[in-house]
Design an enzyme around this catalytic site. Sequence first.
Site, PDB file in Angstrom:
ATOM      1  N   GLY A  85     -31.082  -6.404   5.285  1.00  0.00           N
ATOM      2  CA  GLY A  85     -32.495  -6.040   5.226  1.00  0.00           C
ATOM      3  C   GLY A  85     -32.993  -6.151   3.798  1.00  0.00           C
ATOM      4  O   GLY A  85     -32.700  -7.126   3.097  1.00  0.00           O
ATOM      5  N   VAL A  86     -33.728  -5.137   3.344  1.00  0.00           N
ATOM      6  CA  VAL A  86     -34.306  -5.163   1.993  1.00  0.00           C
ATOM      7  C   VAL A  86     -33.208  -5.368   0.952  1.00  0.00           C
ATOM      8  O   VAL A  86     -33.290  -6.251   0.090  1.00  0.00           O
ATOM      9  CB  VAL A  86     -35.075  -3.844   1.719  1.00  0.00           C
ATOM     10  CG1 VAL A  86     -35.567  -3.793   0.279  1.00  0.00           C
ATOM     11  CG2 VAL A  86     -36.240  -3.693   2.686  1.00  0.00           C
ATOM     12  N   VAL A 111     -15.073 -11.944 -12.360  1.00  0.00           N
ATOM     13  CA  VAL A 111     -14.042 -11.255 -11.568  1.00  0.00           C
ATOM     14  C   VAL A 111     -12.661 -11.874 -11.818  1.00  0.00           C
ATOM     15  O   VAL A 111     -11.653 -11.170 -11.904  1.00  0.00           O
ATOM     16  CB  VAL A 111     -14.390 -11.339 -10.053  1.00  0.00           C
ATOM     17  CG1 VAL A 111     -13.222 -10.878  -9.189  1.00  0.00           C
ATOM     18  CG2 VAL A 111     -15.641 -10.513  -9.742  1.00  0.00           C
ATOM     19  N   ARG A 139     -28.168  -6.315  13.153  1.00  0.00           N
ATOM     20  CA  ARG A 139     -28.466  -5.935  14.535  1.00  0.00           C
ATOM     21  C   ARG A 139     -28.869  -7.155  15.346  1.00  0.00           C
ATOM     22  O   ARG A 139     -28.495  -7.309  16.495  1.00  0.00           O
ATOM     23  CB  ARG A 139     -29.620  -4.916  14.495  1.00  0.00           C
ATOM     24  CG  ARG A 139     -29.594  -3.870  15.546  1.00  0.00           C
ATOM     25  CD  ARG A 139     -30.628  -2.821  15.253  1.00  0.00           C
ATOM     26  NE  ARG A 139     -31.556  -3.234  14.192  1.00  0.00           N
ATOM     27  CZ  ARG A 139     -32.436  -2.431  13.633  1.00  0.00           C
ATOM     28  NH1 ARG A 139     -32.499  -1.189  14.006  1.00  0.00           N
ATOM     29  NH2 ARG A 139     -33.267  -2.864  12.687  1.00  0.00           N
ATOM     30  N   VAL A 152     -27.873   6.364  -5.609  1.00  0.00           N
ATOM     31  CA  VAL A 152     -28.741   7.273  -6.375  1.00  0.00           C
ATOM     32  C   VAL A 152     -29.554   6.458  -7.370  1.00  0.00           C
ATOM     33  O   VAL A 152     -28.992   5.773  -8.219  1.00  0.00           O
ATOM     34  CB  VAL A 152     -27.915   8.330  -7.141  1.00  0.00           C
ATOM     35  CG1 VAL A 152     -28.858   9.287  -7.877  1.00  0.00           C
ATOM     36  CG2 VAL A 152     -26.994   9.093  -6.211  1.00  0.00           C
ATOM     37  N   GLY A 174     -31.413   3.715  -7.279  1.00  0.00           N
ATOM     38  CA  GLY A 174     -31.484   2.245  -7.241  1.00  0.00           C
ATOM     39  C   GLY A 174     -30.740   1.551  -8.362  1.00  0.00           C
ATOM     40  O   GLY A 174     -29.517   1.625  -8.459  1.00  0.00           O
ATOM     41  N   LYS A 229     -29.648  12.761  -2.765  1.00  0.00           N
ATOM     42  CA  LYS A 229     -29.254  12.301  -4.103  1.00  0.00           C
ATOM     43  C   LYS A 229     -28.846  13.480  -4.985  1.00  0.00           C
ATOM     44  O   LYS A 229     -27.898  13.371  -5.782  1.00  0.00           O
ATOM     45  CB  LYS A 229     -30.400  11.512  -4.733  1.00  0.00           C
ATOM     46  CG  LYS A 229     -30.680  10.208  -3.989  1.00  0.00           C
ATOM     47  CD  LYS A 229     -32.027   9.627  -4.366  1.00  0.00           C
ATOM     48  CE  LYS A 229     -32.313   8.340  -3.615  1.00  0.00           C
ATOM     49  NZ  LYS A 229     -33.707   7.902  -3.751  1.00  0.00           N
TER      50      LYS A 229
END
Length: 435
Positions: A13-14, A34, A46, A132, A134, A205
């Site tokens: 989603g977002v 990495v 979904r 917490v 963003g 949060k």
Amino acid sequence: MSAPLKVALLGCGVVGSSVARALVDNGDDLAARVGARLELIGIAVRRPDRPRPDVPVDPGLFTSDADTLVRSADVVIEVIGGIDPARELILTAMKHGASVVTANKALLAEDGPTLYAAAAEHGVDLYYEAAVAGAIPIVRPMRESLVGDDVHRVLGIVNGTTNFVLDKMDTTGAGFAETVEQAQALGYAEADPTADVEGFDAAAKAAILASLAFHTRVASDQVHREGITEVSAADVRAAREMDSVVKLLAICELLRDESGTPSGVSVRVHPAMIPRSHPLASVRDAYNAVFVEAAAAGELMFYGPGAGGDPTSSAVLGDVVAVARHRLAGGHGPVESAYADLPVVSMGDAATRYHISLAVADRPGVLAQVAGAFADNGVSIETVRQRVLEDGASRAELVVVTHRAPDAALRATVDALTGLETVDEVVSWMRVEGA
Ligand SMILES: NC(=O)c1ccc[n+]([C@@H]2O[C@H](COP(=O)([O-])OP(=O)(O)OC[C@H]3O[C@@H](n4cnc5c(N)ncnc54)[C@H](OP(=O)(O)O)[C@@H]3O)[C@@H](O)[C@H]2O)c1
């Protein structure tokens, strides 16, 4: 370069779509940082058949079978949200040896210890920087950078929607309802803004921040929560007159007994006045900030965008790189730290200051009666300001600011004031922080 690490993304989603784009667009740099390529092996959603033109991946990667997907991954990124099925998927992933990166504040605040226990049992990582505030790095600073210090207070503006609403009420003088409508029109508030304006999001949060700050388990249902729906234009005006602003704060405080030994933690979310000179007062619009007070470090402020796909994906990707590096090095990051095991005190025992504005009769003896109500409840007054109201009815406004006192005593004082024959109205009362 080591062999590629298999990454499963749960949710697109977002946040998930920004994460997927970053994994693809920055693939070479991420691999270099990495030491192995991060190979996206599947994206659980979904509705797997829904066209997603903004996500530049093979459409064959989309699946509705998250449970099978997590069993063959090295790293699982959970950005579905909510409690179920996110919890079961994370536990299944860990059981099958995957490290987990999640942005799910609701789940961590409700059942974090279960996730931590599973991570420890299976020797994998649980990282959640995005849960917490963003994009703002605050979980890792609390979990790692400040872990050698004694944090005694955290004040956070951790919900962008409510900060936007309160900021606009301050700058325009408008009321709560019309400002929320404006926030909805601009996309800063959901059609149903309950989770934000009633403080549920901030409470989750606060629980996470308090757990990290005080090495103590705090769940969201232990957080005292008051939202901003009762904040009126009069409250905001009263704050202006005190050269203060109203903010919805997540407050985590360490309490000590007379000997200085930590005795409990207070964790609460409520609107409060803070002086305009406080660093948190300058946090405008939908921005977030977390102000940390620690014994050795002193005062620190972490500031930035608290939501949105790309900002949040920055925090998620940072965690993905961290857990991927641990896998290659054969270790893992910090485990749960809850050794202090302090009790969470009730709101009545939290020490706060109050700003109270009263409409009173303008005649001799009123001030003494009002002062008596404070004294009777053991609340010490810091300042009193009186202004005669120009309404021709011999009335005056009294503005009282108190010293710190238990919240229960302050509430009892407000009740006592309401019952006084000389007090026409308790016009507004609000807690004062950061002074
Ligand atoms: N949005 C933000 O700015 C922000 C900031 C910080 C943290 N977070 C956290 O990040 C998480 C995700 O938020 P979001 O805003 O990205 O949510 P969102 O836009 O609603 O996306 C949720 C995604 O999960 C998928 N999904 C839902 N139920 C599912 C299921 N049972 N199985 C598999 N996939 C399922 C959805 O699939 P479909 O696409 O097919 O519907 C969708 O792709 C939440 O925990 C949230 O609290 C969000």
